[in-house]
Design a protein around this motif. Structure first.
Motif, PDB file in Angstrom:
ATOM      1  N   GLY A  97       0.838  -1.206   0.000  1.00  0.00           N
ATOM      2  CA  GLY A  97       0.000   0.000   0.000  1.00  0.00           C
ATOM      3  C   GLY A  97       0.862   1.240   0.000  1.00  0.00           C
ATOM      4  N   THR A  98       1.805   1.325   0.952  1.00  0.00           N
ATOM      5  CA  THR A  98       2.800   2.406   0.958  1.00  0.00           C
ATOM      6  C   THR A  98       4.159   1.765   1.256  1.00  0.00           C
ATOM      7  N   GLY A  99       5.229   2.527   1.008  1.00  0.00           N
ATOM      8  CA  GLY A  99       6.573   2.011   1.266  1.00  0.00           C
ATOM      9  C   GLY A  99       6.755   1.582   2.714  1.00  0.00           C
ATOM     10  N   VAL A 106       6.383  -1.958   3.265  1.00  0.00           N
ATOM     11  CA  VAL A 106       7.174  -2.843   2.412  1.00  0.00           C
ATOM     12  C   VAL A 106       8.653  -2.853   2.836  1.00  0.00           C
ATOM     13  N   TYR A 107       9.268  -1.658   2.921  1.00  0.00           N
ATOM     14  CA  TYR A 107      10.707  -1.604   3.193  1.00  0.00           C
ATOM     15  C   TYR A 107      11.100  -2.304   4.497  1.00  0.00           C
ATOM     16  N   PRO A 108      10.321  -2.160   5.591  1.00  0.00           N
ATOM     17  CA  PRO A 108      10.731  -2.876   6.818  1.00  0.00           C
ATOM     18  C   PRO A 108      10.677  -4.398   6.619  1.00  0.00           C
ATOM     19  N   SER A 167       7.365   7.670   1.123  1.00  0.00           N
ATOM     20  CA  SER A 167       7.275   6.866  -0.102  1.00  0.00           C
ATOM     21  C   SER A 167       6.315   7.458  -1.121  1.00  0.00           C
ATOM     22  N   LEU A 168       5.328   8.232  -0.672  1.00  0.00           N
ATOM     23  CA  LEU A 168       4.361   8.791  -1.622  1.00  0.00           C
ATOM     24  C   LEU A 168       4.635  10.264  -1.932  1.00  0.00           C
ATOM     25  N   GLY A 169       5.636  10.846  -1.277  1.00  0.00           N
ATOM     26  CA  GLY A 169       5.894  12.277  -1.431  1.00  0.00           C
ATOM     27  C   GLY A 169       4.909  13.085  -0.593  1.00  0.00           C
ATOM     28  N   SER A 217      11.505  10.095  -6.867  1.00  0.00           N
ATOM     29  CA  SER A 217      11.793   9.103  -5.823  1.00  0.00           C
ATOM     30  C   SER A 217      13.253   8.692  -5.920  1.00  0.00           C
ATOM     31  N   LEU A 218      13.753   8.166  -4.810  1.00  0.00           N
ATOM     32  CA  LEU A 218      15.158   7.757  -4.742  1.00  0.00           C
ATOM     33  C   LEU A 218      15.201   6.304  -4.312  1.00  0.00           C
ATOM     34  N   SER A 219      16.262   5.608  -4.678  1.00  0.00           N
ATOM     35  CA  SER A 219      16.359   4.229  -4.162  1.00  0.00           C
ATOM     36  C   SER A 219      17.713   4.016  -3.479  1.00  0.00           C
ATOM     37  N   GLU A 221      20.311   5.654  -3.528  1.00  0.00           N
ATOM     38  CA  GLU A 221      20.973   6.898  -3.090  1.00  0.00           C
ATOM     39  C   GLU A 221      20.466   7.340  -1.718  1.00  0.00           C
ATOM     40  N   PHE A 222      19.301   6.782  -1.300  1.00  0.00           N
ATOM     41  CA  PHE A 222      18.609   7.317  -0.128  1.00  0.00           C
ATOM     42  C   PHE A 222      19.484   7.258   1.138  1.00  0.00           C
ATOM     43  N   ALA A 223      20.029   6.073   1.420  1.00  0.00           N
ATOM     44  CA  ALA A 223      20.797   5.898   2.665  1.00  0.00           C
ATOM     45  C   ALA A 223      22.070   6.755   2.669  1.00  0.00           C
ATOM     46  N   ALA A 281       6.550  12.261   9.107  1.00  0.00           N
ATOM     47  CA  ALA A 281       6.889  11.468  10.291  1.00  0.00           C
ATOM     48  C   ALA A 281       6.367  10.049  10.182  1.00  0.00           C
ATOM     49  N   GLY A 282       6.536   9.449   8.984  1.00  0.00           N
ATOM     50  CA  GLY A 282       6.258   8.023   8.842  1.00  0.00           C
ATOM     51  C   GLY A 282       7.232   7.257   9.725  1.00  0.00           C
ATOM     52  N   ALA A 283       6.778   6.120  10.266  1.00  0.00           N
ATOM     53  CA  ALA A 283       7.586   5.372  11.228  1.00  0.00           C
ATOM     54  C   ALA A 283       8.928   4.934  10.634  1.00  0.00           C
ATOM     55  N   GLY A 284       8.902   4.474   9.380  1.00  0.00           N
ATOM     56  CA  GLY A 284      10.135   3.985   8.765  1.00  0.00           C
ATOM     57  C   GLY A 284      11.132   5.121   8.586  1.00  0.00           C
ATOM     58  N   SER A 285      10.641   6.269   8.123  1.00  0.00           N
ATOM     59  CA  SER A 285      11.524   7.421   7.924  1.00  0.00           C
ATOM     60  C   SER A 285      12.218   7.781   9.232  1.00  0.00           C
ATOM     61  N   ASP A 332      -1.445   9.140  13.150  1.00  0.00           N
ATOM     62  CA  ASP A 332      -0.291   8.333  13.575  1.00  0.00           C
ATOM     63  C   ASP A 332       1.016   9.107  13.450  1.00  0.00           C
ATOM     64  N   GLN A 333       1.126   9.955  12.405  1.00  0.00           N
ATOM     65  CA  GLN A 333       2.397  10.669  12.224  1.00  0.00           C
ATOM     66  C   GLN A 333       2.616  11.698  13.334  1.00  0.00           C
ATOM     67  N   GLU A 334       1.530  12.322  13.799  1.00  0.00           N
ATOM     68  CA  GLU A 334       1.693  13.292  14.893  1.00  0.00           C
ATOM     69  C   GLU A 334       2.208  12.584  16.147  1.00  0.00           C
TER      70      GLU A 334
HETATM   71  C1  LIG Z   1       0.711   8.876   3.956  1.00  0.00           C
HETATM   72  C2  LIG Z   1       0.846   7.612   4.743  1.00  0.00           C
HETATM   73  O1  LIG Z   1      -0.026   6.775   4.767  1.00  0.00           O
HETATM   74  N1  LIG Z   1       1.987   7.498   5.447  1.00  0.00           N
HETATM   75  C3  LIG Z   1       2.238   6.311   6.265  1.00  0.00           C
HETATM   76  C4  LIG Z   1       3.244   5.444   5.551  1.00  0.00           C
HETATM   77  O2  LIG Z   1       4.343   6.302   5.267  1.00  0.00           O
HETATM   78  P1  LIG Z   1       5.471   5.950   4.210  1.00  0.00           P
HETATM   79  O3  LIG Z   1       5.007   4.922   3.246  1.00  0.00           O
HETATM   80  O4  LIG Z   1       6.031   7.206   3.698  1.00  0.00           O
HETATM   81  O5  LIG Z   1       6.449   5.171   5.134  1.00  0.00           O
HETATM   82  P2  LIG Z   1       7.653   5.456   6.083  1.00  0.00           P
HETATM   83  O6  LIG Z   1       7.893   6.859   6.413  1.00  0.00           O
HETATM   84  O7  LIG Z   1       7.451   4.489   7.203  1.00  0.00           O
HETATM   85  O8  LIG Z   1       8.845   4.932   5.179  1.00  0.00           O
HETATM   86  C5  LIG Z   1       9.152   5.492   3.927  1.00  0.00           C
HETATM   87  C6  LIG Z   1      10.097   4.550   3.273  1.00  0.00           C
HETATM   88  O9  LIG Z   1      10.234   4.865   1.919  1.00  0.00           O
HETATM   89  C7  LIG Z   1      11.611   4.923   1.588  1.00  0.00           C
HETATM   90  N2  LIG Z   1      11.757   5.853   0.483  1.00  0.00           N
HETATM   91  C8  LIG Z   1      11.118   7.062   0.523  1.00  0.00           C
HETATM   92  C9  LIG Z   1      11.234   7.920  -0.530  1.00  0.00           C
HETATM   93  C10 LIG Z   1      12.015   7.543  -1.647  1.00  0.00           C
HETATM   94  O10 LIG Z   1      12.174   8.267  -2.629  1.00  0.00           O
HETATM   95  N3  LIG Z   1      12.631   6.346  -1.639  1.00  0.00           N
HETATM   96  C11 LIG Z   1      12.527   5.479  -0.600  1.00  0.00           C
HETATM   97  O11 LIG Z   1      13.104   4.397  -0.638  1.00  0.00           O
HETATM   98  C12 LIG Z   1      12.306   5.365   2.856  1.00  0.00           C
HETATM   99  O12 LIG Z   1      13.662   4.979   2.847  1.00  0.00           O
HETATM  100  C13 LIG Z   1      11.475   4.616   3.897  1.00  0.00           C
HETATM  101  O13 LIG Z   1      11.941   3.293   4.059  1.00  0.00           O
HETATM  102  O14 LIG Z   1       3.587   4.315   6.358  1.00  0.00           O
HETATM  103  C14 LIG Z   1       4.137   4.627   7.644  1.00  0.00           C
HETATM  104  C15 LIG Z   1       4.443   3.312   8.366  1.00  0.00           C
HETATM  105  O15 LIG Z   1       3.290   2.590   8.632  1.00  0.00           O
HETATM  106  C16 LIG Z   1       3.193   5.517   8.428  1.00  0.00           C
HETATM  107  O16 LIG Z   1       3.835   5.895   9.638  1.00  0.00           O
HETATM  108  C17 LIG Z   1       2.822   6.727   7.609  1.00  0.00           C
HETATM  109  O17 LIG Z   1       1.880   7.521   8.304  1.00  0.00           O
END
Ligand SMILES: CC(=O)N[C@H]1[C@@H](OP(=O)(O)OP(=O)(O)OC[C@H]2O[C@@H](n3ccc(=O)[nH]c3=O)[C@H](O)[C@@H]2O)O[C@H](CO)[C@@H](O)[C@@H]1O
Length: 367
Positions: free
Chosen positions: A10-12, A15-17, A199-201, A251-253, A255-257, A270-274, A298-300
Motif C-alpha cells: 500500500g505504501t513504502g 514494504v521496506y521494513p 514513499s508517496l511524497g 523518488s530515490l532508491s 541513493e537514499f541511505a 513522520a512516517g515510522a520507517g523514515s 499516527d504521524q503526529e
Molecule cells: C501517507 C501515509 O499513509 N503514510 C504512512 C506510511 O508512510 P510511508 O510509506 O512514507 O512510510 P515510512 O515513512 O514508514 O517509510 C518510507 C520509506 O520509503 C523509503 N523511500 C522514501 C522515498 C524515496 O524516494 N525512496 C525510498 O526508498 C524510505 O527509505 C522509507 O523506508 O507508512 C508509515 C508506516 O506505517 C506511516 O507511519 C505513515 O503515516
C-alpha cells in the motif's frame, strides 16, 4: 521445501521494513520467500527489484467511512482471501510474516484457516486498522515501543514482543562520501539539507521548498524528493535555486541511505520507517507530520514520540508557513553543537537491530 510468505503493501512503510527482515534471514530461508501483495500497489515494483518471488491477489481498501466502494471491496477482499488460501496451500507455506497494509488482512485470515503460523509487525506508535484486525490471528505481534502494547487486550498482550522498527542494512553501513555525486551534485563540503516526503511524497513539503528554495540554497545544498505527483515542479524549483545547490527527484532508491548519512539536516514527514532510518543514520531532523485532520493522526504521535528523545524538532502547520520553517532550519544549521546532540539522541533511539530480532523470531518458529 516449504515457503515463507511475506505480505504487506500500500505504501513504502509497509514494504521496506519487510525487506529489512528478509535480508536478515539466512540465505536458505531467503530462497524460500514468496511475497503476496496487490496487483497495482507500490510493493510490486519494490519487491520485484529485489528478485523476490511475487504473487498478486485482489485487494480492497478498508475505509473507516461509508462509501459504495466498500461493497465492491468486500467482494475483492473475499476474492483475495481465497486466492491467498490457494497460494498458501499450493506452496506448503510454513509461516506468514505480515508487515501490514490492507493487502495483508486476507492473507493473514487465510493463513489462520490454513493452520499456518503468523507473525505480524506494526511500525507506528499506535496500531493501524490492518494490525488491529490481524493481531488476534497472529502467534507473535511485533511492536515498535513498550507503550504500543497497551493498545491490545490482555490476552493479545501476552503475544506481543517489542522489537523496534526494522531498517534495511544499507542504512547502518552507508557512507556519506560521494553521496552528493549520486544526486548529480558537486560536494562543496558545506551543509546539506535533504527534504523527503516519504514513499508517496508530500505536497505540503513540496510547496514549502518551492516557496523558499532561494534562501534555502543560500544556506545549504538541497536534495528534494517530491513523490511522483511533484515531478513536474522540479524544473521550476531548480531554476529558482542557487546554481549547483539543488537536485530534485520524484523518488530515490539506492541513493537514499548515503544521502541521509551526508545530510546535516532532514526535513521530512513522520512516517515510522523514515524516523527509524534517521535514528540509525544519526541525522538531525525537522519532522512535519501529516496532520490528524487528513489522517488517523499516527504521524503526529510518531513525531511527538521521536522528538521527545531530543533527536528532532516538530513543525506543524499552525506554527506558520514556509517562512517559519525556514527560520527553524536556519537556527539549526547555525548551531552545530545542537545538531551533534540531536545526532547522539537519534543513535541512542535506534537501539538494537530490529530486523535481526524479527528474523530470529521467524527462524525459531520454522525450526
Ligand atoms: C501517507 C501515509 O499513509 N503514510 C504512512 C506510511 O508512510 P510511508 O510509506 O512514507 O512510510 P515510512 O515513512 O514508514 O517509510 C518510507 C520509506 O520509503 C523509503 N523511500 C522514501 C522515498 C524515496 O524516494 N525512496 C525510498 O526508498 C524510505 O527509505 C522509507 O523506508 O507508512 C508509515 C508506516 O506505517 C506511516 O507511519 C505513515 O503515516
Amino acid at each position: 521445501m516449504s515457503t515463507i510468505v511475506f505480505t504487506g503493501g500500500g505504501t513504502g512503510g509497509h514494504v521496506y521494513p519487510g525487506l529489512a527482515v528478509y535480508r536478515e534471514l539466512p540465505r536458505e530461508q531467503q530462497e524460500r520467500v514468496l511475497w503476496i501483495g496487490s496487483r497495482r500497489g507500490i510493493e510490486r515494483g519494490i519487491v520485484g527489484d529485489q528478485g523476490i518471488r511475487y504473487r498478486a491477489i485482489p485487494t480492497g481498501k478498508l475505509r473507516r467511512y461509508f462509501d459504495l466502494q466498500n461493497f465492491l471491496d468486500l467482494f475483492r477482499v473475499a476474492a483475495g482471501f481465497f486466492a491467498a488460501f490457494w497460494i498458501l496451500k499450493r506452496e506448503g507455506a510454513r509461516l506468514v510474516f505480515s508487515k501490514g497494509g490492507f493487502v495483508a488482512v486476507p492473507v493473514v485470515a487465510a493463513a489462520r484457516v490454513a493452520g499456518v503460523p503468523v507473525v505480524i509487525h506494526e511500525s507506528d506508535a499506535d496500531p493501524g486498522l490492518a494490525t488491529r484486525l490481524t493481531a488476534p490471528l497472529a502467534q507473535v505481534i511485533c511492536l515498535p515501543y513498550e507503550e504500543s502494547i497497551q493498545a491490545f487486550s490482555p490476552s493479545l498482550q501476552k503475544r506481543a514482543v517489542v522489537t523496534g522498527n526494522p531498517v534495511r542494512e544499507e542504512f547502518f553501513s552507508a557512507s556519506a562520501q560521494d553521496a552528493l555525486s549520486l544526486a548529480g551534485l558537486h560536494d562543496e563540503g558545506g551543509p546539506v539539507v535533504f527534504v523527503t516526503g516519504g514513499s508517496l511524497g508530500a505536497r505540503q513539503l513540496n510547496q514549502y521548498v518551492g516557496e523558499q528554495i532561494g534562501p534555502l540554497t543560500e544556506m545549504a545544498t538541497v536534495i528534494h524528493q517530491t513523490g511522483e505527483h511533484g515531478a513536474d515542479m522540479i524544473q521550476e524549483i531548480a531554476a529558482a535555486a542557487r546554481p549547483g545547490r539543488y537536485a530534485g527527484f520524484p523518488s530515490l532508491s539506492g541513493e537514499f541511505a548515503p544521502l541521509l548519512r551526508r545530510s546535516d539536516l532532514v526535513i521530512c514527514r513522520a512516517g515510522a520507517g523514515s524516523i527509524w532510518e534517521l535514528a540509525v543514520t544519526g541525522t538531525p531532523a525537522v519532522l512535519v507530520p501529516l496532520s490528524s485532520a487528513s489522517s488517523r493522526g499516527d504521524q503526529e504521535r510518531n513525531a511527538a514520540r521521536y522528538a521527545a528523545s531530543g533527536a528532532a524538532l516538530v513543525f506543524s502547520e499552525d506554527q506558520g508557513g514556509s517562512e517559519a520553517l525556514l527560520l527553524m532550519v536556519q537556527t539549526l544549521l547555525q548551531d552545530p553543537a545542537r545538531r551533534e546532540s540531536m545526532a547522539r539522541a537519534a543513535r541512542a533511539f535506534a537501539g538494537d537491530n530490529s530486523a535481526r530480532s524479527i528474523a530470529g523470531i521467524i527462524g525459531r518458529i520454522i525450526e
